[in-house]
Structure formats: structure tokens, C-alpha cells
Motif scaffolding. Sequence first.
Motif, short mmCIF file in Angstrom:
data_model
loop_
_atom_site.label_atom_id
_atom_site.label_comp_id
_atom_site.label_asym_id
_atom_site.label_seq_id
_atom_site.Cartn_x
_atom_site.Cartn_y
_atom_site.Cartn_z
N SER A 1 13.21 -1.31 -13.33
CA SER A 1 12.02 -2.16 -13.41
C SER A 1 10.71 -1.38 -13.32
O SER A 1 9.73 -1.72 -13.97
CB SER A 1 12.05 -3.21 -12.30
N ASN A 2 10.66 -0.35 -12.48
CA ASN A 2 9.41 0.38 -12.31
C ASN A 2 9.10 1.33 -13.45
O ASN A 2 8.02 1.92 -13.50
CB ASN A 2 9.44 1.18 -10.99
N GLN B 1 8.62 20.10 -9.83
CA GLN B 1 9.60 19.22 -10.47
C GLN B 1 9.81 17.95 -9.66
O GLN B 1 9.89 17.99 -8.43
CB GLN B 1 10.96 19.93 -10.60
N LEU B 2 9.92 16.84 -10.35
CA LEU B 2 10.42 15.60 -9.77
C LEU B 2 11.76 15.33 -10.45
O LEU B 2 11.81 15.01 -11.63
CB LEU B 2 9.46 14.44 -10.03
N ASN C 1 11.27 4.60 -6.08
CA ASN C 1 11.11 5.67 -5.11
C ASN C 1 10.55 6.94 -5.77
O ASN C 1 9.64 7.58 -5.26
CB ASN C 1 12.46 5.96 -4.44
N VAL C 2 11.09 7.30 -6.91
CA VAL C 2 10.61 8.51 -7.58
C VAL C 2 9.25 8.28 -8.23
O VAL C 2 8.44 9.23 -8.34
CB VAL C 2 11.65 9.02 -8.61
N PHE C 3 8.93 7.07 -8.61
CA PHE C 3 7.57 6.81 -9.11
C PHE C 3 6.54 7.01 -8.01
O PHE C 3 5.42 7.48 -8.28
CB PHE C 3 7.45 5.41 -9.70
N GLN D 1 5.50 4.28 0.05
CA GLN D 1 6.49 5.32 -0.15
C GLN D 1 5.86 6.65 -0.54
O GLN D 1 6.41 7.72 -0.24
CB GLN D 1 7.49 4.87 -1.22
N ALA D 2 4.71 6.62 -1.18
CA ALA D 2 4.06 7.87 -1.57
C ALA D 2 3.73 8.73 -0.35
O ALA D 2 3.68 9.96 -0.44
CB ALA D 2 2.79 7.57 -2.36
N VAL D 3 3.52 8.09 0.80
CA VAL D 3 3.10 8.82 2.00
C VAL D 3 4.13 9.86 2.41
O VAL D 3 3.78 10.98 2.80
CB VAL D 3 2.83 7.83 3.16
N TYR D 4 5.43 9.52 2.34
CA TYR D 4 6.40 10.48 2.86
C TYR D 4 6.60 11.69 1.95
O TYR D 4 7.15 12.70 2.37
CB TYR D 4 7.73 9.84 3.26
N TYR D 5 6.13 11.63 0.72
CA TYR D 5 6.10 12.85 -0.09
C TYR D 5 5.07 13.83 0.48
O TYR D 5 5.34 15.04 0.58
CB TYR D 5 5.77 12.52 -1.54
N PHE D 6 3.92 13.32 0.87
CA PHE D 6 2.93 14.18 1.53
C PHE D 6 3.50 14.74 2.83
O PHE D 6 3.37 15.93 3.11
CB PHE D 6 1.65 13.39 1.83
N ARG D 7 4.14 13.87 3.61
CA ARG D 7 4.68 14.30 4.90
C ARG D 7 5.74 15.38 4.72
O ARG D 7 5.76 16.39 5.43
CB ARG D 7 5.29 13.09 5.63
N GLY D 8 6.65 15.18 3.78
CA GLY D 8 7.70 16.17 3.52
C GLY D 8 7.13 17.49 3.06
O GLY D 8 7.57 18.57 3.51
#
Length: 476
Positions: free
Chosen positions: A319-320, A277-278, A261-263, A231-238
Motif C-alpha cells: 500500500s505505501n 543503501q536501503l 517501514n522502509v519508506f 518510524q523515521a525517528v529510529y533510523y536517526f537513532r540507529g
Amino acid sequence: MQYVSTRGHTLGTFTDVLLSGLAPDGGLAMPQSIPVLGTDQLEQLRHLSYPDLAYEVMRPFISDIPERDLRQLLQKTYQADTFGSPEITPLTPLGTSGLYLLELSNGPTLAFKDIAMQFLGHAFEYVLERENRRINILGATSGDTGSAAEYAMLGKDRINVFMLSPRGRMSRFQQAQMYSLNEPNIHNIAVEGVFDDCQDLVKAVNADAEFKARYDIGAVNSINWGRVLAQAVYYFRGYFALKLPAGAEADFCVPSGNFGNVFAGYLAKLMGLPIGQLVVASNENSVLNEFFEHGTYHVWPAERVAVTSSPSMDIGKASNFERYLYLISGQDAQQTQQWWEAVAGGQPVTLTGTLHWPHVTASGFRSGQSSHAQRLDTIRRIDREYGRLIDPHTADGVFVGERLKRAGIPMICLETALPAKFEETVYEAVGRLPERPERFAGLEARSRYASELPNDSEALKALIARALVARTLGDS
């Protein structure tokens, strides 16, 4: 790269934690270190295809899969035929508002969970073939994880899926999407209770070390590190899709209940992506919003968890969040365990005024929440002003993101699902049903295959054992 538990146990390599779920001490897998990419390194990633970008982001954390094999796994996962376009996660501006939608819901089950789950399906298959093993995945879903996992694992002979869901607490589409599957390796289990009860059952089974070992129990929930990493990958992509100057900041708003997702966004930020900001967007079940606004985290009991129109976020226990506490403690496993033992015992963890609170404020998290009426209004307004229908969870994100947007800084709101999965709420907002892909026509009328179970871990273990014996006899 080696991995450790948030509570101190040594865990091994990526493939070790990929298949294991919870650590033996009850903690979650974390890498021993997080690599940081400099500005020049980030610039080299800007124009890569999605599979190549995924390789560069994920490779530092995966040392035990050969480069050629990992590249092939990612090429097989991130195909236009699976996700609707070569971009995989297109970025769409909402007019000139400075708000953007990161489209994450064009995969097989119309939800963002597909982005990581498709990778897990291929990665599981690769590792199990390599090691001549089988695995029985036990998971819990509040709506979308279950479908994404089941569709990712369909037809994989070495994998059985046992997916728990809260009976009657998902949308009609979500229930039908899962329960209509009649496959020998897929087992849907409707539990009397809320999502947190399902999640607790998963943890209880994982805590039985003898049962877990005997039946090769694994996990695909957001506790699985492979999902967080993918999931971290699509933050880079965006971020790269914004075409900002090198080093310029962008903000992200993420609808979140379980904090997975936010983690993943926080991981991308720690790796050097210029995220300012997150923003955590909650619905009426505002466990996370309470923490980021007031510094106190505590678990909500099942009776307090509201049934809302964004049901995948109807969660009282994130949980995360343990991973985040572990990082802000300075990777202090003993402190993390003390915090989580307090939480498990019904006690709040309050960080305001402690030496750890500055790390929270410095991490860039902000939060907000929205109500049913605000979701409806947001869906209606985004449709009217931009000609774009969004689902109620995405509406939570857009509503909060608008209010916390900084002047001159792009705000990327993560889409969580297509509106077809929540058509009752969308219809209430705009007076028409959203379109759905042809393959899901008449979904709700299909036959259903699901077992009902009380909120009891021994009953769950008995069901798993019976199903695996029956599968073995059927295959022989």
C-alpha cells in the motif's frame, strides 16, 4: 506544514491527516515539502534522548500541535517502562561482522509496530479531547499491526478499534494476542481471505464517503502518515548509535511487505540522514523484490500469495508504494494516479527504460528475498555464532543484509518482532522454544473474542454499524 494527497487533493494539517486515513480521492497523505537537515544540524541531534530526538525529527511536519504539547506527547510515549530501556531502540552488533540489529520489539506487543502505534494512541487521544470528537479506527493486519493498535488504544473512551485479520493466516501467538482481548472498544474480525483482502475491505469502506463521515472512520495502518513519521525517528537513532564520523554512510536492511517501514527510512534519507543503501528484504511473496530488480510493479492476486513462515510479509499489494511512486515522479499527482489506476486494473507498472527509472536507481534501494529453508538456517546460524535468537522476519532481513553488505559500511538490520511471536518456526530452527515475557504465559489457552466475516464490504459495514449502536446503548 500542509499536506496533499498523492493524487492531488488538498488535505490540510497534520492533525487533519492523522485522523482521516485515506484521502477523499483514494490517495495517501504526503507533506507538501520535506525539510533537509544539514551536517551541522544532524550533529546537534546525535546525543539527544529518544523523546527529544523524536521531537526534532517530527516537529517540521507537525505545525498544528503546540511545542509544549508535542513534547509532552513524545515524553509520555517513549518511556523506559514501556519499551524496556531509556534507549527505546537499542543497537546491538552481531560480533565483528559489521552487521547490527536495531532492536524495535521491546514494546507492549513485542513488535516494531509498537514504536509508532504508541505515539498514535496518545496523539489520537490528545486531538480527540481537544476537538471533542470520537473516532472509529478501521484497520487490517497481517499479524502485528492489529495487536500494536489494540494495545495502544486500550481504555481510550473516544476510540473504537475494528481490526480485520486473515482467518488462520497468523501465528498462534499473534492470533491469541489479539483475540484474547475482551474490551468494549476493541473488535476483532477474522476475514475469509488473505491480508490483501482485508486491506481492500478497509479501502472499500473508506471509499464510501457517506458511511465514513457518518461513523467517523479513521485508520492506523501504515497508510497513516503519523506512523510513517514516527518510524523515521529510529533510523536517526540507529545511525547515531553507530558513532560514525559526521557524514559517513550506513546501510539499512528492512524486512518489508507493505513498504511502510522502509519508506520511513527513505523519508529519513531525504531529510539528510547519510543512508547509502536501503535494502528491501522480501520472503517468497516478492512483489517488491521484483520491482527493484526488474523495474516492474504489479499486484499479486490472493491465490498467488503464499503462506510462509514469515507471515506478516505475506502481502501481494504494497500500500505505501504509492508514496514512493509519487516522489520519484517529481510529486506528479496525475502521473501517480495513472500508475495506480493501472495497478488497480491488474496492469503492471514498468519503469525500466522510462525517464523515471534513473530516479529509482538514484534512490539507493536494493532488494533480495529468502526462503523458508534460508530463514531457518539464518536463525540457527545467528543463534550459534552470536548467541542471539531472532524471529523469521528479522531472519529475512539478516539473510538479505549479509548478501548486500558493502565492505567497510555498517549494515543495520531492523528487528521486526521478538521470536516468541513465532515460536513454531524458531523451534523448528533451533530445537527449543524462545523465552516470552511472563505477561504472555499461557496466552494461547485464553478465551477468544473475534467475529468471523466473509470477504464482503457491505457485511463489514453492517457489523460496524451494529457494534457502534450496541456500544452507544451500553454507555447510555
